[in-house]
Every structure is written in structure tokens, then in C-alpha cells.
Design an enzyme around this catalytic site. Structure first.
Site, short mmCIF file in Angstrom:
data_model
loop_
_atom_site.label_atom_id
_atom_site.label_comp_id
_atom_site.label_asym_id
_atom_site.label_seq_id
_atom_site.Cartn_x
_atom_site.Cartn_y
_atom_site.Cartn_z
N HIS A 162 7.93 7.40 -3.69
CA HIS A 162 7.49 7.23 -2.30
C HIS A 162 6.35 8.19 -1.95
O HIS A 162 6.29 8.72 -0.85
CB HIS A 162 8.67 7.40 -1.33
CG HIS A 162 9.68 6.30 -1.45
ND1 HIS A 162 9.50 5.04 -0.95
CD2 HIS A 162 10.90 6.28 -2.06
CE1 HIS A 162 10.55 4.29 -1.21
NE2 HIS A 162 11.41 5.03 -1.89
N ASP A 167 3.16 5.57 -6.31
CA ASP A 167 3.65 4.22 -6.05
C ASP A 167 2.61 3.16 -6.40
O ASP A 167 2.96 2.06 -6.86
CB ASP A 167 4.04 4.09 -4.57
CG ASP A 167 5.36 4.81 -4.26
OD1 ASP A 167 5.92 5.43 -5.17
OD2 ASP A 167 5.80 4.77 -3.09
#
Length: 443
Positions: A162, A167
Site C-alpha cells: 500500500h 503497488d
């Protein structure tokens, strides 16, 4: 990176980390932007850029926000504002193909909002690739849901961090792996399709009545079982790893009948969730999912509320037997305690509705919709059981409220397989029952 838009053939994979709104009307604030430019011919990363971003309101970074992505107020206190990095972000994105997971409904919207707040024109893409939509249509549900964390776990890529740049790179690797699997399957479809779950809507349909036969449904279930045996889902090594659900003695895999639940073994815990964290209910360290038969429909399909994508929030209201009420009340209690202990000020909405009298409690079963391209379909599996006891899965080509409403008339008895999803959103918190499978008993 300063070439004209006509020459910009690179794909800009990007991702945002944002605050989580803690009150009604509060928007999202961008805390981090990350992007990589990728050559479309060989998917090689050409360059990358990431930056933390200081929000206009320091207190927008809440406990829930930090729990989601680990970005603290101190971390962004010395970061540049969005205005200070707007030129860089504009240059990276404008005139290029945009790519990312769920970017159409989230990241693209946040980018345009951020540029509007500084009274600047937003960058415009040459084209957009939303890998959530793309993989839902092509890769199906074989990896579970289509969240990035689930896909990464399926391919053994580790736990989602995250953080924007991590990501983005994970997104690209997931896309490559999905493409490789689909390429191999397309080369020998007669062999691979016998042991692969190719599509969430792969059940064959009888053209005369729109229903799948029980034999066809059982064949699909056998294909799922083969696939799970050949490729079990890898467990992540982090503290939030979730055990594979076991089968209750009732014989319904992964779903427990109410009398199989031991209340002292119920617990609630935070687990990773796409772009945030959520609360998961567990029973003996296995995610809690329940099965109950003989539920009488009190009120038919409700569609007056909409989700963030503008789709109806479909639900039915059913009467609750006492033993199921006992389990749901206990689940409600442990979830509420964890949310309140985390500092949330949201109003708690009880799961079981007793406003019609304590002797006739009801609960709402949600029937979620899933976007399949431009068509909304039911994510819930719906079956119809004849008087003989044989069940047939009903296969719908699209969402039809009238058709659905005619199936769930008041007084209809249903068997329900459902998950318990805990939410804390816009100052309201509670537990929502989401129907995974509904079996309608013919009257």
C-alpha cells in the site's frame, strides 16, 4: 519525459495513496503519487517517479489513514504540496496511456479533483487501461476477488505494501503473470479448460429457459475443486495472513451452520484490504462465513440506495431464527468493540433489527452487483430448488430488477450462504451480511 504527446507511446502505470474520509462530506487528500513509464513493446520499466504530498489539512491524516498505508502526519509534514509537484505529475501523465488497478473509479477521479483544487487543467490520457476491469473480464475469479492483494497472493508476489511505487510495480507483475497464464491456456484450450476456472460466468446456459442444469453446475464445481487442488492459494508471511477456510460438519465447504459456532471462539481483527484495512470476523482463526436454511423473506428486493459507482444496493429482508440471532449478536458485539477501541466515533448500526418486536427479528441480506464490462451482473449465485429437491442455478445475462423481485416474494423460503462484512464509513459502522449463494425454495 518532455516529449510531445504525439510521441508519447509509453504506458504510465500510476497509483495514489490517500487519506480516508472520517466524516460525511469530507473528500480524499492525496498523500503519495507514484508512477512508472513502461515500454509497451516489451513491458520494460523506463523510468519512475514517486513523492509524498503534504495535504492542505494536516489533521486529514487520521489513525485509520495511517493504518491503511503507514503514511503519518510527520512523514508528510515536510513533503511538497500538490501545487509544488503538479507540473511534474502533469508532464508524466498528459498525453500518455494511463494504467492501474481501479484507476477509472478512484485514481483518475482523485487526480482531476486535485488539479481542480489548484485551478489548473488536469492531464488527459491518450487511453486508459484499468486492470481491475480488464482482469475481471479475462482472468475471471480463479484468484478469488480481483483486488490487487488477492492477485499478488495468488501469484506468490508477496504482500501488498500500500505504497504507491511498490503497488504500481506489483500491478505490472500481476498483469504479466495473468497474461502468461491466459496465453498458455489459449494454446491448448481443450486441455487447460478441464482444470481451470476460466470465468466467473463460465456456466453453460440452456438457451430455452436461461437456466443452467444441475449437471452443468456440478461440473463447474468439480472444475473449481481440481483447480484448487492443483494450485492452492499461497499464504502471505505477514502478521495478517488468513488461513484457508475449513469445512463445517454441516457439509457446506467454508460455511458454518449457526449451531457449529462456538461464541467464545469468535474474534475480530484488522486485515489488509485494497487501499486500506478492514475488520475481518474469525471463528477459530478461520474467516467466519455462515449458512442457514428456512429463512422466510419478510420484504422483497430493495433497490432505493446506490453505491459509489451508481449501481443499486440490492437487498432482501428475512426473518431470523433464534440460534442465528445469537451468533449474529455476538459477531456484532466483537466487531463493535474493536471499532470503538480503535478510536472511531461512528454511530453503530445493529445488525439484527428488532424494531418490529423482539419475537420477530429480521436481518438484511445484501445481493451485490459486479461490473462485467458495460453490464452489471449479480455477484451472488442464485439457485432455484424444485419440490423434488433438485436445484438449478439461474444464470442471468444482466441485472433485471423486475426479474429478481419476482423471485424473492414475501413469504418465500430461502437457504443463504453469506459473509459478514464489517464497515466503518461516513460516520456509520456496523456489520453487513453479503449473500454469496441463495437457494430459493419453490412454493
Amino acid at each position: 519525459m518532455g516529449s510531445s504527446s504525439e510521441e508519447r507511446t509509453e504506458i504510465a502505470f500510476f497509483d495514489l495513496e490517500t487519506t480516508i474520509p472520517s466524516r460525511a462530506g469530507q473528500g480524499y487528500a492525496i498523500l503519495e503519487f507514484g508512477a512508472i513509464l513502461v515500454c509497451p513493446r516489451n513491458l520494460v520499466e523506463l523510468s519512475s517517479y514517486s513523492t509524498l504530498i503534504k495535504p492542505a489539512e494536516r489533521y486529514a491524516v487520521t489513525v485509520a489513514s495511517v493504518r491503511c498505508n503507514g503514511i503519518t502526519r510527520d512523514a508528510v509534514s515536510i513533503a511538497p504540496t500538490f501545487l509544488e509537484v503538479a507540473d511534474k505529475i502533469f508532464d508524466l501523465l498528459h498525453g500518455r496511456i494511463w494504467a492501474g488497478h481501479n484507476i477509472v473509479k478512484f485514481d483518475c477521479v482523485r487526480i482531476r479533483e486535485a488539479f481542480a483544487e489548484i485551478s489548473r487543467p488536469a492531464p488527459e490520457p491518450k487511453g486508459t487501461i484499468d486492470t481491475l476491469t480488464l482482469l475481471t473480464q479475462t482472468f475471471g475469479r480463479r484468484a478469488g476477488n480481483m483486488k490487487m492483494a488477492s492477485l499478488a497472493t495468488y501469484f506468490g508476489l508477496g504482500q501488498q505494501s500500500h505504497r504507491s511505487l511498490d503497488d504500481v510495480r506489483m500491478n505490472l507483475e500481476v498483469l504479466k503473470d495473468c497474461a502468461a497464464v491466459l496465453f498458455l491456456e489459449s494454446s491448448l484450450p481443450d486441455i487447460f479448460t478441464n482444470s481451470s476456472w476460466l470465468s466467473p460466468n463460465g456456466t453453460a446456459r440452456n438457451r430455452s429457459n436461461g437456466k443452467a442444469s444441475l449437471e452443468e453446475t456440478n461440473q463447474n464445481n468439480r472444475q473449481v475443486d481440481v483447480n484448487m487442488q492443483e494450485r492452492p492459494m499461497a499464504e502471505s508471511s505477514g502478521m495478517f495472513s488468513i488461513p484457508i477456510a475449513s469445512e463445517g460438519s454441516s457439509g457446506h465447504a467454508g460455511f458454518l451452520a449457526p449451531d457449529e459456532v462456538s461464541i467464545p471462539y469468535l474474534r475480530a481483527s484488522y486485515v489488509p484490504f485494497y487501499r486500506s484495512q478492514r475488520i475481518q470476523l474469525f471463528h477459530r482463526d478461520v474467516p467466519l462465513q455462515l449458512y442457514s436454511s428456512g429463512l422466510k423473506v419478510r420484504y422483497g428486493v430493495n433497490s432505493k440506495f446506490l453505491d459509489q459507482a451508481g449501481r443499486p444496493r440490492l437487498s432482501i429482508v428475512v426473518d431470523m431464527p433464534p440460534i442465528l440471532c445469537h451468533v449474529l449478536d455476538a459477531s456484532d458485539l466483537v466487531s463493535q468493540k474493536l471499532i470503538m477501541d480503535s478510536g472511531s466515533s461512528s454511530d453503530w448500526r445493529p445488525l439484527v433489527n428488532r424494531r418490529n418486536g423482539s419475537n420477530s427479528p429480521t436481518v438484511r441480506l445484501n445481493i451485490p452487483l459486479l461490473a462485467n464490462g458495460d453490464i452489471d451482473i449479480y455477484e451472488t449465485e442464485i439457485y432455484q430448488k424444485e419440490a423434488s429437491g433438485n436445484a438449478q442455478r439461474l444464470v442471468f445475462t444482466r441485472f433485471d430488477l423486475g426479474e429478481l423481485d419476482s423471485l424473492f416474494l414475501p413469504g418465500t423460503l430461502v437457504e443463504a450462504y453469506f459473509s459478514l462484512d464489517v464497515y466503518d464509513y461516513q460516520q456509520y459502522a456496523g456489520v453487513r451480511l453479503v449473500a454469496k449463494k441463495l437457494i430459493i425454495n419453490s412454493r
